[in-house]
Structures are given as C-alpha cells and as structure tokens.
Design a protein around this motif. Sequence first.
Motif, mmCIF file in Angstrom:
data_model
loop_
_atom_site.group_PDB
_atom_site.id
_atom_site.type_symbol
_atom_site.label_atom_id
_atom_site.label_comp_id
_atom_site.label_asym_id
_atom_site.label_seq_id
_atom_site.Cartn_x
_atom_site.Cartn_y
_atom_site.Cartn_z
ATOM 1 N N CYS A 206 0.944 -1.077 -0.031
ATOM 2 C CA CYS A 206 0.155 -0.108 0.047
ATOM 3 C C CYS A 206 0.882 1.232 0.035
ATOM 4 N N GLN A 207 0.755 2.157 -1.090
ATOM 5 C CA GLN A 207 1.433 3.414 -1.258
ATOM 6 C C GLN A 207 0.678 4.658 -0.896
ATOM 7 N N PRO A 208 1.137 5.450 -0.166
ATOM 8 C CA PRO A 208 0.546 6.621 -0.028
ATOM 9 C C PRO A 208 0.473 7.562 -1.230
ATOM 10 N N ALA A 209 -0.224 8.439 -1.360
ATOM 11 C CA ALA A 209 -0.081 9.717 -2.450
ATOM 12 C C ALA A 209 1.019 10.487 -2.385
ATOM 13 N N GLN A 210 1.381 10.894 -3.621
ATOM 14 C CA GLN A 210 2.604 11.841 -3.605
ATOM 15 C C GLN A 210 2.664 12.977 -2.644
ATOM 16 N N ASP A 211 1.391 13.747 -2.717
ATOM 17 C CA ASP A 211 1.778 14.974 -1.799
ATOM 18 C C ASP A 211 1.404 14.840 -0.550
ATOM 19 N N THR A 212 0.890 13.657 0.050
ATOM 20 C CA THR A 212 0.631 13.507 1.392
ATOM 21 C C THR A 212 1.779 12.356 1.849
ATOM 22 N N ALA A 213 2.931 12.395 1.728
ATOM 23 C CA ALA A 213 4.211 11.496 2.110
ATOM 24 C C ALA A 213 4.474 11.680 3.452
ATOM 25 N N HIS A 214 4.244 12.891 4.012
ATOM 26 C CA HIS A 214 4.624 13.091 5.664
ATOM 27 C C HIS A 214 3.445 12.855 6.514
ATOM 28 N N ALA A 215 2.183 12.902 5.867
ATOM 29 C CA ALA A 215 0.812 12.657 6.721
ATOM 30 C C ALA A 215 0.786 11.131 6.819
ATOM 31 N N PHE A 216 1.298 10.249 5.595
ATOM 32 C CA PHE A 216 0.968 9.020 5.560
ATOM 33 C C PHE A 216 1.821 8.390 6.797
ATOM 34 N N GLU A 217 2.724 8.810 7.542
ATOM 35 C CA GLU A 217 3.540 8.190 8.582
ATOM 36 C C GLU A 217 2.601 8.233 9.828
ATOM 37 N N ASP A 218 1.659 8.977 9.814
ATOM 38 C CA ASP A 218 0.580 8.976 10.923
ATOM 39 C C ASP A 218 -0.616 8.353 10.600
ATOM 40 N N THR A 227 3.411 -2.618 12.545
ATOM 41 C CA THR A 227 3.208 -3.568 13.401
ATOM 42 C C THR A 227 3.608 -4.923 12.856
ATOM 43 N N PHE A 228 3.210 -5.032 11.575
ATOM 44 C CA PHE A 228 3.459 -6.322 10.905
ATOM 45 C C PHE A 228 5.052 -6.416 10.815
ATOM 46 N N ALA A 229 5.999 -5.313 10.594
ATOM 47 C CA ALA A 229 7.286 -5.440 10.355
ATOM 48 C C ALA A 229 7.637 -5.968 11.861
ATOM 49 N N ALA A 230 7.298 -5.229 12.663
ATOM 50 C CA ALA A 230 7.856 -5.507 14.059
ATOM 51 C C ALA A 230 7.601 -6.948 14.410
ATOM 52 N N MET A 231 6.325 -7.636 14.125
ATOM 53 C CA MET A 231 6.027 -8.879 14.336
ATOM 54 C C MET A 231 7.036 -9.686 13.504
ATOM 55 N N GLN A 232 7.494 -9.439 12.363
ATOM 56 C CA GLN A 232 8.265 -10.056 11.395
ATOM 57 C C GLN A 232 9.847 -10.078 11.826
ATOM 58 N N TYR A 233 10.407 -9.088 12.244
ATOM 59 C CA TYR A 233 11.693 -8.642 12.258
ATOM 60 C C TYR A 233 12.153 -8.269 13.874
ATOM 61 N N SER A 234 11.296 -8.054 14.773
ATOM 62 C CA SER A 234 11.549 -7.278 15.823
ATOM 63 C C SER A 234 12.405 -8.334 16.845
ATOM 64 N N SER A 235 13.205 -7.741 17.518
ATOM 65 C CA SER A 235 14.148 -8.565 18.363
ATOM 66 C C SER A 235 13.407 -8.652 19.917
ATOM 67 N N PRO A 580 10.504 0.281 3.411
ATOM 68 C CA PRO A 580 11.938 1.026 4.022
ATOM 69 C C PRO A 580 11.529 1.540 5.195
ATOM 70 N N ARG A 581 10.361 2.536 5.159
ATOM 71 C CA ARG A 581 10.422 3.543 6.391
ATOM 72 C C ARG A 581 9.676 2.818 7.512
ATOM 73 N N ALA A 582 8.876 1.591 7.403
ATOM 74 C CA ALA A 582 8.504 0.643 8.266
ATOM 75 C C ALA A 582 9.955 -0.100 8.921
ATOM 76 N N MET A 583 10.594 -0.410 8.036
ATOM 77 C CA MET A 583 11.726 -1.004 8.656
ATOM 78 C C MET A 583 12.704 -0.183 9.345
ATOM 79 N N GLU A 584 12.932 1.152 8.918
ATOM 80 C CA GLU A 584 13.525 1.995 9.709
ATOM 81 C C GLU A 584 12.892 2.150 11.134
ATOM 82 N N VAL A 585 11.787 2.088 11.526
ATOM 83 C CA VAL A 585 11.217 2.181 12.831
ATOM 84 C C VAL A 585 11.560 0.788 13.632
ATOM 85 N N VAL A 586 11.473 -0.370 12.975
ATOM 86 C CA VAL A 586 11.854 -1.398 13.553
ATOM 87 C C VAL A 586 13.019 -1.643 13.851
ATOM 88 N N LYS A 587 13.962 -1.168 13.162
ATOM 89 C CA LYS A 587 15.526 -1.305 13.246
ATOM 90 C C LYS A 587 15.911 -0.331 14.435
#
Length: 1208
Positions: A206-218, A227-235, A580-587
Amino acid sequence: MPPKRTRRSSPTHPGLSAGERLKRTKLTGNVAYSAWGWVGTDVVDVSGIAQVHRLATCGFSKNSTQPICRNKYSERQKILSGGGRNCNSGPSEEEVIVISDDEGPVCNNKACKQNPYCLNHLGQDKWEGDDKSYEAYVKSHDLGSDPKLESRDGLTPIGLKNLGATCYANAYLQVREPTLDTLILCHGGVQVWFQDLLFRKGVYQCQPAQDTAHAFEDSPIFQLQVTFAAMQYSSLNAFNPVKLVESLRLRATEQQDAQEFSKLFMAHLDTEFKKQQDPDLQSLIANQFEGKQVYNTVCQNCQRRSERDSDFLEIELNLENSATLEERLDALLEPEFLSGDNKYLCQQCNSLQNAKRYTELRELPPVLHFSLLRFVYDVTTMERKKSKQSILFPTFIDMDRFLGPAETRRPRRKRLAKESQNLYELRGVLLHKGASAYHGHYEAQVFDVQNQSWYQFNDEKVTRIDSLVSKLDVAKKGTRGAKDKKKNGNTAPKLRVPPKKRQRIEDSDNEVEIVGGPSQSQKADGSEPAEGSDHIASKDAYMLVYARMCDKVTSPVHDGVKGVAQSLPRTSSSELSPPPRAMEVVKSLNDAHMKACEEFKYREAETRARFNKIRQTVMDIYRGWNLSSREEECVIVSRQSLESWISRHLAKPVMPNKSNGTPHEDAGHAKSDTASSPTPDSLESSIHISDVVCSHGKLDPDKAGDMKVIRAGAHARIAEEDSCLLMPKLTPADVCSICVEHMFKEKLYQAEHSRLVSCFDEVSVVAEDEDGYFVSKAWLKDWRLAKPKMHIEGALDPSPDSEEYLNDVVCEHGNLATNVALRRRISVEAYYVLRDLFPNWKPPSTSAEPCPVCEALLHMSKEDKREVRKQAEEEKARLKHMHDNALNGNTALLEDIPCAIVPSQFVRTWRQWVTRPSELMRPEGVDNSQFICEHGQLTFDPNISGDLDSSMTIIKSTDWDALAELYSAGPLIALINTSGKFTHELAVCLDCRLQRRTSFDMTEITVRVLGSTDPIPTAETYTEEPMQPTKQVQTTLLTYSKKKSEGYRKSKRIRQVRAYGKRRKITITKAMTVKDLKVMLSDELGVPVMSQRLFHRGQELDDSSATMFSLGILSNDVLDLKEESENIDLLSDTDIEVDVPTSGGPKRKRAEGQAFGGTLLGGGSSFNSVPPSSSPSAADPVACPACTYENAPADAACLMCETPLSNA
C-alpha cells in the motif's frame, strides 16, 4: 595411632537433704544464679549497689552464666580452607574430643537470643550463599530488569502490549487467519492475520499519495505496516502498538466491542486498499474474507421468489446452551414461515400471503469467521448482558453441508469429508474473560502452522499450549462424532465404550473443555481428517476463525468456492519485505534494545565487582567480632543494630535528600551516569542503638536481652571499612546506675512482698470462736497476688482502709457495714503483719455489732418498695389507654372523643417509672403552662401540620381526670377530634404561635421529595398541608397480635399521606445555610447538590448563602424537594458499573459510552479527515442499533450489518 580417649568423671553437685525445701536464702552464696539474684541477699539497700552488681544486671559480670559462644562462621571458614595438615601426622590438641557426662551449652537461636556473648544468629546466612546474596543485592540496588528477558525467543510469535483497555484490538490483530498458502509457507508468528501472507503483502504494498508523504506516517496503514514489520523482524518479545491506537484515535481507557472493531477496521482497510492502483490489491479484503449470502422470501400462493443478496465478513450465530456450531448453522438456515399477523405482502398477488423466508449461503471466503453473539440485550434492565451459555465447536467443519439451497445441501451430508471442497480447519478462538458485558478482557488462542502448536495470546504475554485438544484414543469415538456417522448413513460396528468425561485443558486458564471425538494432529500436509471431529466446549468463546484446508480451483468463484487471485502468487514469509520507512522504525527499536542489553551488561559487571568487595568486607568483620574472654576490650551494641548492619547492603538504601540538587538517579541508564553518581554503598550511614539505651543516654538494664558484645576492633572496622557508625559507642561500664536503682527497688519489693504474703498466709486463719479483725475482701485478694494490680512503681501500696476499699468494711456512719459478703475475718497475728506495713490502719473487731441505722433502713426500704410497686400497678391499670397509645401518634382511635393535651415528657417519665418504680422517681405533676401564652391563649394550632410536634401528646379526657386526682395537673387544654378536625375552647394566639415556632436553636423539619410528574410548587398553588398523624418511635413494650399481620383498611387521612410523596425528617439549626441543607440532603437521599431545587411555601430557595432564620423557616416546617434530571452528555464516558439504587428508586441505567464515535473508525474513510462531530452536515447520521455503525439519514438498512433502521 592416637591413644584411646577415656571418659572423664563428672563432679558431684551438692544437693538438698531429703525432704528439705528449696528457698531463695539457700542461693545466697551463688550470686551469679541470675542477673538480679543479689537483690535482698547481698544488697538490701540502694547504697549497697556496686559496679559488679550493675554489670550483673546486663550479664556482663565475671560470674555470669551466659557462655561465650564460638563463631560458627569462622569455624566454617576453617573447614572450607582445609588447613593443609599432613595426613600421616598425629591428631592435634584441638582434634582430641573429651567425652563427658556434662554436655556443654547448645547454641541455637532460641537458647541464645538473650545471650550478649552469642553473635551467631543475626542474619549472616544471607551472605554465605554467593548466588542468593548477589540476587538480593541486585534487587535492593535497582539494577533494573535484564533487557535480554524481553528478547524474542526464536520463532516464538510476539505479543502486543495493552495500553489500558485496547485488548479488544490486540485480540483481533492476533486472530486473523491465513489461507492455504500461509498454512504451508508461513514463517514465524501466531498472529494469523499477520500470518496471512497475501494480506500482509497487500499491507506492505500500500503506497501513499505523492503529496501526502509526511501525513502517511501518521496513518493507520503505515502504523499497521510497522506493526507487521515488528512482528516479522523485531528482536523484542512484545510490540507496543501505541502509534496504531493513536492513529485510529482510540480511547485507551475505554474498552470497546471486538466484533464492532473488526467490522469497522476491515471496512476502513478496504476503503484504503481501494485507493490503490493495483486491482488485485483493491479487492484483497473481498477475496480473502468476504462471502455472499442471500435472503429469500417465497410466496406460498404464487411461488414468487424474492431475493436480496449481501456480502458478509463473518457469519453471526445466536447461542443456545450446549449446542454445537453445526446445530447453530442449521438454525440460521432454517426457514421461517410468515403467517397470521406476520403475513408477507406479495407484489405479484398484491395481497398479504403466507410465505417462507430463509437465508442461503452462496459463497464462502478462504478465511471464514463465525461471530458468536455472546452479548445480548436485556429488555427488562435495558442493558447488555453476557451470555454464559456453552458452545461446542469442532476442529474441522464441512461447510458443503451448509452451502447453497436446501435441495443441494441434503445429498452433500452423505458424502465423506475428504470429498468436500469446503473443508475448514479451526485456526483461532477469540475469548472474552469476565462475567459482565461492560468489563472484562479479550484473549486469543491461535494455531501456528510452522511451529505446529497452539498459542495463548494475552496481550504481551504469549504462552505455548501443548494442544488445544487432548490426545484421546483413536478407537473411541465421541458422542458428537457417532451422531454424525449415524446421520451420514455409515454403518460402522458399535463399540461399547464408557461415556467420555469432559477434560479440562490445563495449559491455560480458559473455560475450554473437550467433550468427545478423536484427536486430529494439526497438519497442513493435505492429509484427510478423520470422520469424527473433536468438539470443544467453551463459555467464553466470542469468535471462531476457520481456514479452508485446500483450494482446488484457481478461479475467483466456482461452485460457491472463492479462490485466490491469480496475480498474487504464493509467497513465503522470507520473501516479504516491509517498506523501508517501516523497517527504519523496527530497526531503531532493535538498535535501542541491543544498546540497552550492552549497557545492562556493563552495569552488571560493575555491580558484581562492587558486590564481591562488600561481601568480603562484611564476612571478614562478622567472622572475627566474637570475644575470646570477658576481659577483652569490647563495645556494647543492640541485636537489632547488628541485624540492620548485616542486611543494609541487601535492603533498599535510603538516599539523602539534597535541597539544591536533583534527586539521585539509579546507575542504570548510561555509563556516564554510573561514573558520576555516587553509589549507595559509598555513602556513610549511621545505625542508632536506641533500642538498648535508656532516657539517660546509658545502657538500659531492662533491655539487657537485646544487647550484644563485640570486639572494639570489629566496631572500628565497621566504621572505617564499611562507612557505617553504630552510635552511640558504649562499653559495659556504661550501665545506667539510675535505672539500676529504680529496678532494684521494684525487685526488692517483689522479694519482700512474697515473704510478707507467705507470713500472712501462715497466720491468717481464725476460728469461729476466736476474736479477730475485718479486712476488705477485694483489697486482700489483690494484695495477695504475686504482682498486685494496686501496686504502682515507685509508690507504696494503698492501705486496706483507703477510699476505694473502706466502704467494704465501714458504713457511712462509721460503724460496721451490714454487707458481710464484702469483708473477711483475719486473725490477730495477721493483723499485726499488716499493721507493720500500714501503721495507721485501724480495722473493726469481729466482736463489733453492725450499724443499727443501716439495718433499720434496710428493713424500711423493703416495705416502701412493695408500696411503690403496688401504687405503680394501680396507676397503670387506671391509665391503660394513655400507657398504650399516648406516644404512638395514632389519633384515629380518638375520633369524636373528648381529649386533652399533656406534655410528652411527662408521659415518657411516667411510663419509665411504672416500669421500674423501685429505681426511678415518680413524676411530680402535669404542667401545661408551656403551651399557653401570657394572653391566656394557645401557642399552637392543632389543625396545622407541624404545630402538634413531639413536645405534646393527646390523651382521653377521662385520663386527664385521673391525672388530676393523682397529680397536680393544669391548666386543662381540652379539644375534640371531629372528622379529622380539632375543635378547642381556647383560641390560638397568632403572634405567640409564630414566636414559638421561630424561637429554636435546633429543630426538625420535613422534606417532601416530589416525583418526576409532580408540578413545581408556586406561591399560588401552595396550600398549608393539613395535620397528619406523626409516626413516633415505639416507646412502649412491643405486643404481638394477629391483627398486625392481617390486612385492614386505613383511614382516609392516612391514605392521603401517600399523595405528598416520600418524606424525610431533617434536623436543622438557625444558622444553617441552604448550601449546608443541600449537602445534608445529598448524604441522606442520594440526590446530587447540582440536581436539587428546594421550595418553601412555593418560593424556591435559590440563595445558597441564606440561613434558615432569614428565610423564615419555622420549627417543624415543610420543604419541597424537586430533583432535576442530569444531562447525560455531561457525564463521564468511563465504564463504571453502578448497581446500588439511588434514594430507594430504580437502578440507574448504565452509561453505554461513546463506542467508536469520535475515532477514525466512527466515521470518515481517511485518516486525515475531519471528525464527524466537527464537520457540518444537513442531518445527523443514524446509528445502527446492532453494530452502532453511523449510517446516512436516507439509508433504509445498515450498510455494515443489514439491520433495518427505524428512520426508514
């Protein structure tokens, strides 16, 4: 070989001669037999007390019997160190054991607790064990929990932290089920929504709209990706979904319904997926979780069929006790016949006709959800309630038996399960723990395909369950399986097996039971299941999740089977990569966890080194602090101070407060903090030995049992090496001489008192014909005790003729008292023993005669009592009506009978005297002058409510005539009750009446509570309430009769009381304000102050600061209370259950809360849309009564659950 050890003969102890009695004087030569053995023997006066006696009081003398116990911990050290002795050498002198009949003193905690020379039982064992002492040291110094304990264990799935009341969301996130692809290729995790690889891949893509990239993170989509990335790669073993909750605008303090959350959240995700460009992603929710059902209505006259199809995400089933899931599905598909008043309006017949209505399942999704309607609405209480009915659900279910019309379902019931194209296997159970629908906890049980195990998800706590079903004997079929075989026509031979008992699963605390059927291994290898499936019973199951075991077709829809989209190929978990942005949070979370583990490891190493140093210091000190002889230099401390010093490093340290600095922080977050902050072990501290110090600052001999003697060198080492001061520093020479002298006097008194009592007992007996003296029996009993209660430390005992005991022997006339039970005869010799102690005591002789005056009064009082009792009985019989009915307020018995007014106080006093005439005084007379003013008129109006108060009562005129003969009574206030109205000869003085009702400091008023339908009182509609009979407290003896239990018609005046509503008597004062009165009414009636409206004679009391006097409220006045209903919108939305009825009324209805109103799920399809409450609309949305979904005003049925709306 060492020489043989010989037995040493024990010396003989000189004993007493035969028949000789042991006395204290025999021990005179043995000064050391006790700490105070010298009292009365060596020393008989305070001036004879020497230093050796003061030392003996605390056990410090050379002749003390207290042994110097060996230090068992220093001996243990020698044993552990070995000593290095040559094996061939002979035994040393210390190894020779001398056997003797005289066993030495045994050192144990009980025997040596008060031994000042025993230092063995003070808590040293805390330091002897290295592991246990280190564990206690770490716990007391707040090293913190090891972050490694929060690390993920291999492939074990992780949990979700509960933020307060978000378990309903956590449970649902952990219950979504995989398709066949994920059953085979899933990696990690038991959150089967997360395990659904196609669904997870769609969330990742699922990709956000180009003009709402910052709001997509919220947005919820991004937070779900995290949450899914943490379930998959969280320590970590648990993930905190706080950002997801915030993005959905959920209230963490308010628990919501999990079923409602699932519907609304899936609708929100479907809306977001449809915004994507990929067509397969747009239909992901529909392909995975959406089925189709049809509502059919067939006219019985023309056979016209009316169909209305709808999509569903879950099948809702009603509960019936001990019913199976298959039976509830049959009940759902059972046709309903419309007849009578419920006929169907057929459009073809254009009239009301009998019809048949039924539901038909047309298509089933790969993941099938059964929503059990566990919560029902009780129309009697107008509240939701949780149903505790049990549901039995199978581990496998053949949905071909329920798919399609009835005529096609019947042949499928005879097929084997392996031939089914819609065979579903149990993959998850959602549970609600708790007895109420308004509070509880949601949990989930989910089967993990890769680990081949069931897991219990309780928020962040994930527990592995060995098996949801027990491994039963395959040859034994359960009742449900046998029943299914019979229906399918299988003629298997019947086996005589005992009925299977319910088996409770012990891997979790859920109310889940296995009731029958063989066990099936939870495999996804395509092996066919057995014909009989296990059924699991549960009273907490809220939602069931099944997954189709095989997808034999690849087209989206074929014969009721919805397949997997072609363009979404089967994918393994390892091939799925989060954005990538979700993986940065998990990392970042993993890096922070790794850093915390490294910092904890560094702090742990520092703490271990510091502990080893402290432990060695403490052990060296207590292993060498024992004295070798009594002459060695020593220091006196308390047992409690040594115990505190030994455990001070293992207890929570108390850090000093700094007025101009920040509070001390634990050395637990960074290396720099640990290096710069002072450790608790490096700070100096002091332990006071006040528990053995007297008020004079010296050693208290009364606390000798708590004293301990240690070497002076050990005391210095504690101060120097461990930075701990045992204060004050006292030696054996510091025993307090003042306290010793005070205690000596008491000890001497006890010794002398015992001797005097013994001498008295030997000569106290006197014969009947011998002369003697009288002494108080109570005094003599107390004085003969070993420790007399009359004795006060530092004072002489009271004499037998003291004020407390004099009346036992001598009367008020100075002669011998007549009561012989209070005195005792003693001999002349005993009298001389007591006179030596009390020289001024002069008791009466046994030859003295009793006081003649007292004897005459005794005989006279008996005759007088008889006369008084006779008089009381005569008056009671003559005034029987007044005795029985005067104070009960029942004026209905006095209709059309001449009556009179008397003071209530006179009647009360008279009735008490009649009950106890020999003990109480007879009343003097009846005085009615208080009810007549100076003008000769009445100060009250008997026809006005409140004037006939508790100060007066009504009696018959005949009773008044009797009172006038027996007492001085007057003046007469005559009246007669005619049809509820009193007529009286004397007029009412209005001015004096008003003055009487206003001249009070404290009085009672009546508060009438008006009902919701009663009008608000006004000055025009207010009327003076007529006099009503006042219910008084029963003051006479209770009598029981059959009449009280039988029904009888009440008079008109009594029945009229109900018209005035509920009443309450309230005591007020002149200075009381309206606010004080409202607070009192709030406590008495339970009506909030904000909801009270008070009225006096039709005028509202709206000035809270006004006093009762300024408002003109009279004694026994009446106020009206009107309760205003509260605004429900202003109440808190917290889920507090109120079960206590307020003010005797019905139970207050429970506030249902705002549900998902105001959240992202309550309205709007985008995460950045404006909340519905702030957006202008032409009309308010209509909330569905079933699922609370807010629909448009023009909708005829709910868009979520198809429930008809009332506005349609």
